[in-house]
Structures are given as structure tokens and as C-alpha cells.
Design a protein around this motif. Sequence first.
Motif, PDB file in Angstrom:
ATOM      1  N   ARG A  19       0.829  -1.215   0.000  1.00 35.64           N
ATOM      2  CA  ARG A  19       0.000   0.000   0.000  1.00 35.64           C
ATOM      3  C   ARG A  19       0.857   1.257   0.000  1.00 35.64           C
ATOM      4  N   ASP A  20       1.964   1.220   0.747  1.00 35.78           N
ATOM      5  CA  ASP A  20       2.855   2.376   0.792  1.00 35.78           C
ATOM      6  C   ASP A  20       3.488   2.620  -0.579  1.00 35.78           C
ATOM      7  N   GLN A  21       3.872   1.546  -1.249  1.00 35.41           N
ATOM      8  CA  GLN A  21       4.455   1.678  -2.582  1.00 35.41           C
ATOM      9  C   GLN A  21       3.437   2.242  -3.565  1.00 35.41           C
ATOM     10  N   LEU A  22       2.213   1.765  -3.477  1.00 37.34           N
ATOM     11  CA  LEU A  22       1.152   2.254  -4.353  1.00 37.34           C
ATOM     12  C   LEU A  22       0.871   3.727  -4.078  1.00 37.34           C
ATOM     13  N   ALA A  23       0.814   4.088  -2.809  1.00 42.14           N
ATOM     14  CA  ALA A  23       0.572   5.490  -2.435  1.00 42.14           C
ATOM     15  C   ALA A  23       1.684   6.382  -2.972  1.00 42.14           C
ATOM     16  N   ALA A  24       2.925   5.925  -2.866  1.00 37.01           N
ATOM     17  CA  ALA A  24       4.054   6.705  -3.371  1.00 37.01           C
ATOM     18  C   ALA A  24       3.982   6.851  -4.883  1.00 37.01           C
ATOM     19  N   LEU A  25       3.594   5.778  -5.566  1.00 35.77           N
ATOM     20  CA  LEU A  25       3.464   5.818  -7.019  1.00 35.77           C
ATOM     21  C   LEU A  25       2.361   6.788  -7.441  1.00 35.77           C
ATOM     22  N   VAL A  26       1.234   6.732  -6.763  1.00 34.56           N
ATOM     23  CA  VAL A  26       0.121   7.636  -7.082  1.00 34.56           C
ATOM     24  C   VAL A  26       0.550   9.083  -6.864  1.00 34.56           C
ATOM     25  N   THR A  27       1.233   9.356  -5.780  1.00 35.69           N
ATOM     26  CA  THR A  27       1.717  10.711  -5.501  1.00 35.69           C
ATOM     27  C   THR A  27       2.672  11.174  -6.595  1.00 35.69           C
ATOM     28  N   MET A  63       2.859  10.067  -9.714  1.00 32.02           N
ATOM     29  CA  MET A  63       2.119  10.253 -10.961  1.00 32.02           C
ATOM     30  C   MET A  63       1.336  11.555 -10.943  1.00 32.02           C
ATOM     31  N   HIS A  64       0.695  11.833  -9.819  1.00 34.55           N
ATOM     32  CA  HIS A  64      -0.080  13.075  -9.696  1.00 34.55           C
ATOM     33  C   HIS A  64       0.840  14.288  -9.814  1.00 34.55           C
ATOM     34  N   SER A  65       1.968  14.227  -9.159  1.00 34.89           N
ATOM     35  CA  SER A  65       2.936  15.334  -9.209  1.00 34.89           C
ATOM     36  C   SER A  65       3.474  15.556 -10.616  1.00 34.89           C
ATOM     37  N   SER A  66       3.524  14.500 -11.386  1.00 35.76           N
ATOM     38  CA  SER A  66       4.032  14.582 -12.760  1.00 35.76           C
ATOM     39  C   SER A  66       2.974  15.078 -13.744  1.00 35.76           C
ATOM     40  N   GLY A  67       1.748  15.236 -13.253  1.00 32.95           N
ATOM     41  CA  GLY A  67       0.679  15.735 -14.114  1.00 32.95           C
ATOM     42  C   GLY A  67      -0.030  14.667 -14.916  1.00 32.95           C
ATOM     43  N   TYR A 127      -5.917  10.968 -14.447  1.00 32.51           N
ATOM     44  CA  TYR A 127      -6.515   9.747 -13.906  1.00 32.51           C
ATOM     45  C   TYR A 127      -6.716   8.698 -15.002  1.00 32.51           C
ATOM     46  N   SER A 128      -7.259   9.119 -16.142  1.00 31.01           N
ATOM     47  CA  SER A 128      -7.538   8.166 -17.224  1.00 31.01           C
ATOM     48  C   SER A 128      -6.255   7.516 -17.737  1.00 31.01           C
ATOM     49  N   GLU A 129      -5.180   8.279 -17.808  1.00 31.72           N
ATOM     50  CA  GLU A 129      -3.896   7.723 -18.235  1.00 31.72           C
ATOM     51  C   GLU A 129      -3.366   6.723 -17.208  1.00 31.72           C
ATOM     52  N   ALA A 130      -3.502   7.061 -15.938  1.00 35.12           N
ATOM     53  CA  ALA A 130      -3.020   6.188 -14.870  1.00 35.12           C
ATOM     54  C   ALA A 130      -3.783   4.867 -14.874  1.00 35.12           C
ATOM     55  N   VAL A 131      -5.090   4.934 -15.019  1.00 34.60           N
ATOM     56  CA  VAL A 131      -5.914   3.725 -15.048  1.00 34.60           C
ATOM     57  C   VAL A 131      -5.548   2.867 -16.251  1.00 34.60           C
ATOM     58  N   ARG A 132      -5.356   3.491 -17.395  1.00 34.24           N
ATOM     59  CA  ARG A 132      -4.987   2.759 -18.614  1.00 34.24           C
ATOM     60  C   ARG A 132      -3.648   2.029 -18.422  1.00 34.24           C
ATOM     61  N   GLU A 133      -2.662   2.710 -17.863  1.00 35.01           N
ATOM     62  CA  GLU A 133      -1.354   2.090 -17.640  1.00 35.01           C
ATOM     63  C   GLU A 133      -1.436   0.950 -16.629  1.00 35.01           C
ATOM     64  N   PHE A 134      -2.238   1.141 -15.583  1.00 34.31           N
ATOM     65  CA  PHE A 134      -2.412   0.081 -14.591  1.00 34.31           C
ATOM     66  C   PHE A 134      -3.018  -1.154 -15.240  1.00 34.31           C
ATOM     67  N   LYS A 135      -4.078  -0.949 -16.019  1.00 35.97           N
ATOM     68  CA  LYS A 135      -4.735  -2.064 -16.706  1.00 35.97           C
ATOM     69  C   LYS A 135      -3.752  -2.800 -17.605  1.00 35.97           C
TER      70      LYS A 135
END
Length: 66
Positions: A2-10, A12-16, A19-27
Motif C-alpha cells: 500500500r505504501d508503494q502504491l501510495a508513493a506511485l500515485v503521488t 504520478m499526480h505530481s508529474s501531471g 486519472y484516465s492515463e493512470a488507469v490505462r497504464e495500470f490495466k
Amino acid sequence: MRDQLAALVTQMHSSGILYSEAVREFKKHFILTVLHKNNGNQCKAAKQLGMHRNTLSRTIAELELD
């Protein structure tokens, strides 16, 4: 994890990244990982992903994973 995921989300968000791009890459990565573990067998992968094989095939096409 969970900590790794939280860091990754932070990060990604900081990089601009949107959400749709993040979901697509996760999938993409999730599906490719499961397909690889099943030697490309879509029937087995779909079962492990909890989806119908046709849904997996459609998602693969949508994500342009062929």
C-alpha cells in the motif's frame, strides 16, 4: 504494498498524469503480467482476472496490447 502504491500515485499526480492515463497504464501492466504468467493463454488469464474471456479480448484490443 500500500505504501508503494501510495508513493506511485503521488509521483504520478505530481508529474501531471491524468486519472484516465493512470488507469490505462495500470490495466495494461496488470493484464500483461497475468497473461505472461499464463503463457499468453487468455482463457486462464481471464479466469484469474475474474472476467469473461471475451471481455479480456476486448480490453486487450482497446489497450492495443496485440
